[in-house]
Design an enzyme around this catalytic site. Structure first.
Site, PDB file in Angstrom:
ATOM      1  N   LYS A 206      28.345  36.854  25.602  1.00 21.88           N
ATOM      2  CA  LYS A 206      29.721  36.748  26.225  1.00 21.88           C
ATOM      3  C   LYS A 206      30.276  35.717  25.370  1.00 21.88           C
ATOM      4  O   LYS A 206      29.732  34.640  25.244  1.00 21.88           O
ATOM      5  CB  LYS A 206      29.492  36.417  27.856  1.00 21.88           C
ATOM      6  CG  LYS A 206      30.822  36.484  28.495  1.00 21.88           C
ATOM      7  CD  LYS A 206      30.663  36.478  29.990  1.00 21.88           C
ATOM      8  CE  LYS A 206      31.964  36.474  30.773  1.00 21.88           C
ATOM      9  NZ  LYS A 206      31.730  36.291  32.135  1.00 21.88           N
TER      10      LYS A 206
ATOM     11  N   SER B 207      34.026  39.730  35.424  1.00 24.06           N
ATOM     12  CA  SER B 207      34.554  39.330  34.136  1.00 24.06           C
ATOM     13  C   SER B 207      33.511  39.827  32.885  1.00 24.06           C
ATOM     14  O   SER B 207      34.338  39.919  31.631  1.00 24.06           O
ATOM     15  CB  SER B 207      35.008  38.003  34.130  1.00 24.06           C
ATOM     16  OG  SER B 207      33.624  37.043  34.270  1.00 24.06           O
TER      17      SER B 207
ATOM     18  N   SER C 231      30.984  38.434  38.740  1.00 23.16           N
ATOM     19  CA  SER C 231      31.120  38.859  37.208  1.00 23.16           C
ATOM     20  C   SER C 231      30.000  39.129  36.443  1.00 23.16           C
ATOM     21  O   SER C 231      30.382  39.707  35.434  1.00 23.16           O
ATOM     22  CB  SER C 231      31.981  37.441  36.460  1.00 23.16           C
ATOM     23  OG  SER C 231      33.235  37.450  36.863  1.00 23.16           O
TER      24      SER C 231
END
Lengths: 95, 491
Positions: free
Chosen positions: B79, B160, B184
């Site tokens: 990420k 997210s 998330s």
């Protein structure tokens, strides 16, 4: 506790975010929607309740007071938008 | 050779150790899959071809001599919130334009130390603020899943960690790292048919992870199986002298916890998670999960978490407050974007106005307001008191039960643009956010499909630092659910 456009401008100033007139108006509506929604917290009886300061109980870690890092100004400054001789450059702030 | 990208992490590990294939071979297979498919999914924002191949070759040398760490040669996606030395790290924000850290986050360093290979950086909501991956500066991520019946409309992967979810579900990496501040990891995992765990606050180091809300943020993996998550977390978690909130506890062997035996385990069903207007398929799935665990020998008990409904509004005070402080550092001086002006304050204001997207600005402004003079007690202090009550609810429930079972999300994946009202979007995290507020571990496990053929997940919530019980129970759910559905490949 509704916010008005003047309040939006005040907090935008505190947050150092410039907002146009159109944006200020839109943000006013959005903030009020969110603040209306969080108002429901007023239903909760918090009398005598301690505010949370740490979600996991732990004692603060200690370490020896000695230099463990540093002496790498090139690395520190590497991503600066403007720099000179290991200093960050900013617009003139003192006349 | 069969398609190497089909294998899960445990199988890849076995294949590499057994010399069935090399890390270079599987890394090249993944790079090719990314090069072919990423334009359609927008899961990766940077692909590190050269670095990946160099790391794979180094792993192959170790594997050839019988050495190598727990993840030796396994290609992963990272990420964009994790600092990776010399590689694009921008939290998918315009304000961090061009930022390439001169250091490595502890979690990614742990992965590289164990031999993992980095394929690239994954798309995400800007500064991890979002539940649909629609706030990224690099555009929306597309969910590989589509509704059945010829409806080709794109769907969101959740957020997210949307890029992590899309890439793992579409087999563009073996597994991915994510972060979870309000859901998330677990919400995108549920929306893409994956396993995702947010460990206990303090289990993974936050050092080198771009900060959103420091008292809530935790790193964790998104994977295709429960075992893969256990393997990933074993490597990601560690004590860390660089993060004072990271605990000095040894990391247990999570894989060893997968005994498949939950006989006598006490599973709590929190009644407050049964929402008005909850879709039938969510209710049915939850009941199915209860039945599965009962059949496996677990004891089901009703429990009450009375302050559940206040977790989300309290979160939307605490998280923006912490974000407004954390994001104060982006001022155009030390890194990233600078919009020039002769006046220094005007430079800050223009830089932050242009650099932050609408959702980030909204949260920074909310946070600034609730922390401002005269409002601090009414909002922030009250929210932190409510948080104490939420944590107390869990502590009381865990006096009677070992683990809690809930739905992971209130619905399946939705279409981009379908949810425009911020509060409506925030409700996506209604089942996950309580866990962050109390600092507890939570895992999402794919458990079924909705009537449109989209994946749905169940969530297990554990006691602090009892990830082992979560993995054990999740393993039993996974086996009972036998979730083998896959999105039809269109990308």
């Amino acid at each position: 506790m509704a916010v008005d456009e003047a309040t939006v401008r005040r907090i935008a100033k505190l947050a150092r975010i410039s907002v146009s007139d159109d944006q200020a108006h839109a943000i006013e509506g959005e903030l009020n929607t969110i603040l209306d929604w969080v108002e429901q917290l007023n239903e909760v009886n918090v009398e005598g309740v301690e505010p949370m300061t740490s979600v996991v109980e732990m004692s603060m870690k200690m370490r020896d007071d000695e230099v463990a890092d540093g002496e790498c100004p090139e690395k520190v400054i590497a991503n600066a938008p403007a720099n000179e001789e290991h200093f960050y450059l900013v617009p003139k702030v003192v006349e | 050779m069969s398609d190497l990208t089909e294998l899960n992490l445990a199988q890849v590990r076995e294949g590499l150790r057994g010399k069935d294939f090399t890390s270079r071979e599987i890394t090249d297979a993944y790079l090719e899959a990314i090069d072919t498919s990423n334009a359609a999914l927008n899961a990766y924002i940077t692909v590190t071809h050269d670095k990946a191949r160099a790391m794979a070759d180094a792993s192959d040398a170790k594997l050839a001599s019988g050495e190598g760490g727990a993840l030796e040669g396994v290609p992963l996606g990272i990420k964009d919130l994790f600092a990776t030395e010399g590689v694009h790290t921008q939290a998918c924000s315009h304000i961090l334009d061009g930022f390439e850290p001169t250091y490595e986050s502890t979690v990614t360093q742990n992965l590289w130390d164990d031999g993992a290979v980095m394929l690239g950086k994954l798309n995400m909501d800007e500064f991890a603020m979002g539940s649909s991956n629609e706030t990224s500066y690099y555009g929306n991520v597309v969910n590989p899943w589509r509704r059945s019946g010829g409806d080709n409309a794109p769907l969101v992967p959740g957020g997210s960690s949307g890029g992590s979810a899309s890439a793992t579900a579409a087999h563009l990496c073996v597994a991915a790292t994510g972060t979870d501040t309000g859901g998330s990891i677990r919400q995108p995992a549920a929306l893409t048919g994956l396993v995702g765990i947010k460990p206990t606050y303090g289990r993974c180091s936050r050092w080198g992870i771009v900060a959103f809300a420091s008292s809530l943020d935790q790193a964790g993996p998104l994977t295709r199986t429960v075992r893969d998550s256990a393997i990933m977390l074993n490597s990601m978690a560690s004590p860390d002298p660089k993060d004072t909130t990271c605990v000095d506890m040894p990391v247990p062997d999570y894989e060893a916890a997968l005994t498949g035996d939950v006989r006598g385990l006490k599973v709590g069903i929190p009644k407050e998670y049964r929402l008005d207007g909850m879709p039938d398929e969510i209710e049915t799935l939850w009941q199915q999960g209860i039945d599965w665990l009962r059949s496996a020998g677990a004891e089901i008990k009703d429990v009450s978490l009375p302050h559940t409904k206040y977790a989300l509004p309290a979160y939307y005070i605490v998280a923006p407050a912490e974000a407004s402080s954390n994001l104060a550092r982006y001022d155009g001086v030390r890194y990233g974007l600078r919009v020039p002006d002769d006046d220094v304050v005007a430079m800050y204001e223009k830089t932050r106005s242009e650099g932050f997207g609408p959702e980030v600005k909204r949260r920074v402004l909310i946070g600034t307001y609730v922390l401002s003079a005269g409002y601090y007690d009414a909002y922030y202090l009250r929210a932190q008191k409510v948080r104490t009550l939420i944590k107390r609810d869990f502590e009381q429930a865990f006096e009677d039960v070992d683990v809690l079972l809930t739905p992971a999300t209130p619905s399946a994946a939705f279409a981009p643009g379908e949810i425009t009202d911020p509060v409506h979007m925030y409700l996506n995290d209604i089942f996950t956010v309580t866990v962050n507020m109390a600092g507890l571990p939570g895992i999402a496990v794919p458990a079924g499909l909705d009537p449109k053929g989209l994946p749905l997940g169940l969530q297990l919530i554990g006691k602090a630092f009892d990830e082992e019980t979560l993995f054990r129970t999740a393993g039993v759910l996974e086996e009972a659910a036998d979730f083998t559905a896959r999105p039809e490949k269109w990308w």
